[in-house]
Design a protein around this motif. Structure first.
Motif, PDB file in Angstrom:
ATOM      1  N   LEU A  16     -36.110 -57.006  15.493  1.00 12.66           N
ATOM      2  CA  LEU A  16     -36.441 -55.647  15.929  1.00 12.66           C
ATOM      3  C   LEU A  16     -37.470 -55.024  14.985  1.00 12.66           C
ATOM      4  O   LEU A  16     -38.397 -54.338  15.422  1.00 12.66           O
ATOM      5  N   PHE A  17     -37.332 -55.278  13.685  1.00 12.19           N
ATOM      6  CA  PHE A  17     -38.259 -54.740  12.685  1.00 12.19           C
ATOM      7  C   PHE A  17     -39.689 -55.204  12.989  1.00 12.19           C
ATOM      8  O   PHE A  17     -40.627 -54.397  13.016  1.00 12.19           O
ATOM      9  N   ASP A  18     -39.860 -56.507  13.233  1.00 15.67           N
ATOM     10  CA  ASP A  18     -41.190 -57.053  13.534  1.00 15.67           C
ATOM     11  C   ASP A  18     -41.752 -56.469  14.825  1.00 15.67           C
ATOM     12  O   ASP A  18     -42.955 -56.174  14.926  1.00 15.67           O
ATOM     13  N   GLU A  19     -40.882 -56.289  15.832  1.00 18.79           N
ATOM     14  CA  GLU A  19     -41.317 -55.726  17.112  1.00 18.79           C
ATOM     15  C   GLU A  19     -41.798 -54.291  16.938  1.00 18.79           C
ATOM     16  O   GLU A  19     -42.812 -53.883  17.517  1.00 18.79           O
ATOM     17  N   LEU A  20     -41.080 -53.522  16.108  1.00 18.75           N
ATOM     18  CA  LEU A  20     -41.450 -52.120  15.876  1.00 18.75           C
ATOM     19  C   LEU A  20     -42.734 -52.012  15.064  1.00 18.75           C
ATOM     20  O   LEU A  20     -43.553 -51.116  15.303  1.00 18.75           O
ATOM     21  N   MET A  21     -42.917 -52.930  14.112  1.00 16.98           N
ATOM     22  CA  MET A  21     -44.149 -52.935  13.328  1.00 16.98           C
ATOM     23  C   MET A  21     -45.358 -53.171  14.242  1.00 16.98           C
ATOM     24  O   MET A  21     -46.415 -52.567  14.063  1.00 16.98           O
ATOM     25  N   GLU A  22     -45.170 -54.037  15.231  1.00 14.75           N
ATOM     26  CA  GLU A  22     -46.245 -54.318  16.192  1.00 14.75           C
ATOM     27  C   GLU A  22     -46.442 -53.149  17.152  1.00 14.75           C
ATOM     28  O   GLU A  22     -47.576 -52.749  17.437  1.00 14.75           O
ATOM     29  N   LYS A  23     -45.334 -52.562  17.609  1.00  9.08           N
ATOM     30  CA  LYS A  23     -45.386 -51.459  18.577  1.00  9.08           C
ATOM     31  C   LYS A  23     -46.076 -50.233  17.994  1.00  9.08           C
ATOM     32  O   LYS A  23     -46.889 -49.577  18.657  1.00  9.08           O
ATOM     33  N   HIS A  24     -45.730 -49.896  16.748  1.00  6.75           N
ATOM     34  CA  HIS A  24     -46.262 -48.668  16.122  1.00  6.75           C
ATOM     35  C   HIS A  24     -47.380 -48.971  15.122  1.00  6.75           C
ATOM     36  O   HIS A  24     -47.694 -48.138  14.273  1.00  6.75           O
TER      37      HIS A  24
END
Length: 350
Positions: free
Chosen positions: A244-252
């Motif tokens: 989830l951390f990696d996904e959020l880093m990419e999203k934002h």
């Protein structure tokens, strides 16, 4: 016409000001900057000549603010691309420094008379320029001058809030998170409650600093000031959910890069590692944890390129930073954690 109503040397200021206003009305921003720069230099001479007076300081504040804002306009114009990026703002900073030096050189001790009371206003204008052109190293002597000033507590609250906001940001980029927390917290707590935009700006930097120090922000605060992007990140870090951390880093990513906090946010991943490894420790319920077990947990959360050696490196970093109490037994490929408080609270490390 000006000379008929205004005496020298103020008449020169009035002429430059009127010409600058006209150039701005015609959207000739480069010309407007040249005129405002000349106005600032003329004003510097006037202030320097007023040995025993400081009544002209409010005029100086307005002129210097206008110089910075007009320079920013001129930067966006860049006629013929003859200037390098940031060159106009750098020249503007030189003019601002001229005013700063005049104020700093006033040795009178009376707060009512000395020009040193105007130093912080100029420092804040210079901070805004240096942060914009990414020359933060130039802030250091200015910070030293303010911190050693006998009038440090006499500056207006609004100027102190702005000053601490920028010094806090610089401390954050210097990885001095304790100082960053101190300065940014002061700025946030003393910023007027109706200034939601300014409070939001401060929170963008204060939240990651607080998280790096082990403090978790409240969801309602993030919602109130429209920085809810951080909440999912908070949950990912607390849960040790690296996927989830990696996904959020990419999203934002664009938001974090625009604010200049991407690399700071990325440092939160080490806390996510710590929280994940703590879960493995609690599940196994023993003080000798196979490195393979930690690697399996990492792979299950999307870290598929992490091998045993890299897993050991992550653990070694956590031990070095005091986030895990223990050592690695390379011979047996095990992490041996302390029987007492193996995963110390992060706030106790800050």
């Amino acid at each position: 016409m000006v000379e008929r109503f205004v005496t020298a040397p103020i008449d020169e200021l009035a002429v430059f000001h009127l010409k600058c206003l006209y150039a701005l009305s015609q959207k000739r921003y480069n010309e407007a900057y040249q005129l405002q720069s000349a106005l600032t230099q003329a004003l510097t001479k006037i202030i320097q000549s007023q040995k025993e007076e400081n009544w002209f300081l409010p005029v100086m504040y307005v002129v210097c603010l206008d110089l910075r804002t007009v320079a920013q306009k001129a930067e966006s114009e860049k006629v013929g691309n003859t200037e390098k990026p940031g060159e106009i703002l750098e020249k503007a900073a030189e003019s601002l420094m001229g005013c700063f030096r005049v104020c700093a050189a006033d040795n009178r001790s009376s707060e009512e008379d000395t020009k040193r009371i105007g130093m912080l206003n100029l420092v804040n204008q210079l901070f805004k320029v240096y942060f914009r052109i990414n020359k933060l190293h130039l802030c250091k002597p200015l910070i030293r001058a303010i911190e050693s000033s006998p009038f440090k507590e006499s500056f207006s609250l609004s100027q102190q809030i702005t000053y601490r906001y920028y010094v806090g940001r610089k401390a954050m980029f210097d990885s001095d998170y304790k100082a960053a927390d101190q300065y940014l917290t002061y700025a946030f707590e003393n910023c007027h409650k109706s200034s939601k935009r300014n409070k939001r700006l401060i929170l963008i930097y204060l939240v990651p600093v607080k998280m790096l120090l082990g403090y978790i922000p409240k969801r309602e605060v993030l919602e109130k000031y429209d920085v809810i992007q951080f909440w999912d990140l908070v949950e990912a870090v607390c849960q040790g959910n690296l996927k989830l951390f990696d996904e959020l880093m990419e999203k934002h990513e664009s938001f974090f890069i625009k604010c200049g906090i991407y690399l700071i946010i990325d440092k939160l991943k080490i806390i996510a590692y710590r929280n994940l490894f703590r879960k493995v420790y609690l599940i196994l319920d023993k003080h000798q944890i196979p490195v393979e077990a930690l690697q399996t947990a990492l792979v299950s959360l999307g870290q598929t390129d992490v091998d045993l050696d890299e897993t050991q490196c992550i653990v070694a970093n956590l031990i070095y930073e005091g986030k895990i109490k223990g050592y690695i037994s390379h011979q047996h490929r095990k992490v041996v954690v302390s029987k007492q408080n193996p995963f110390p609270p992060l706030t106790s490390l800050s």
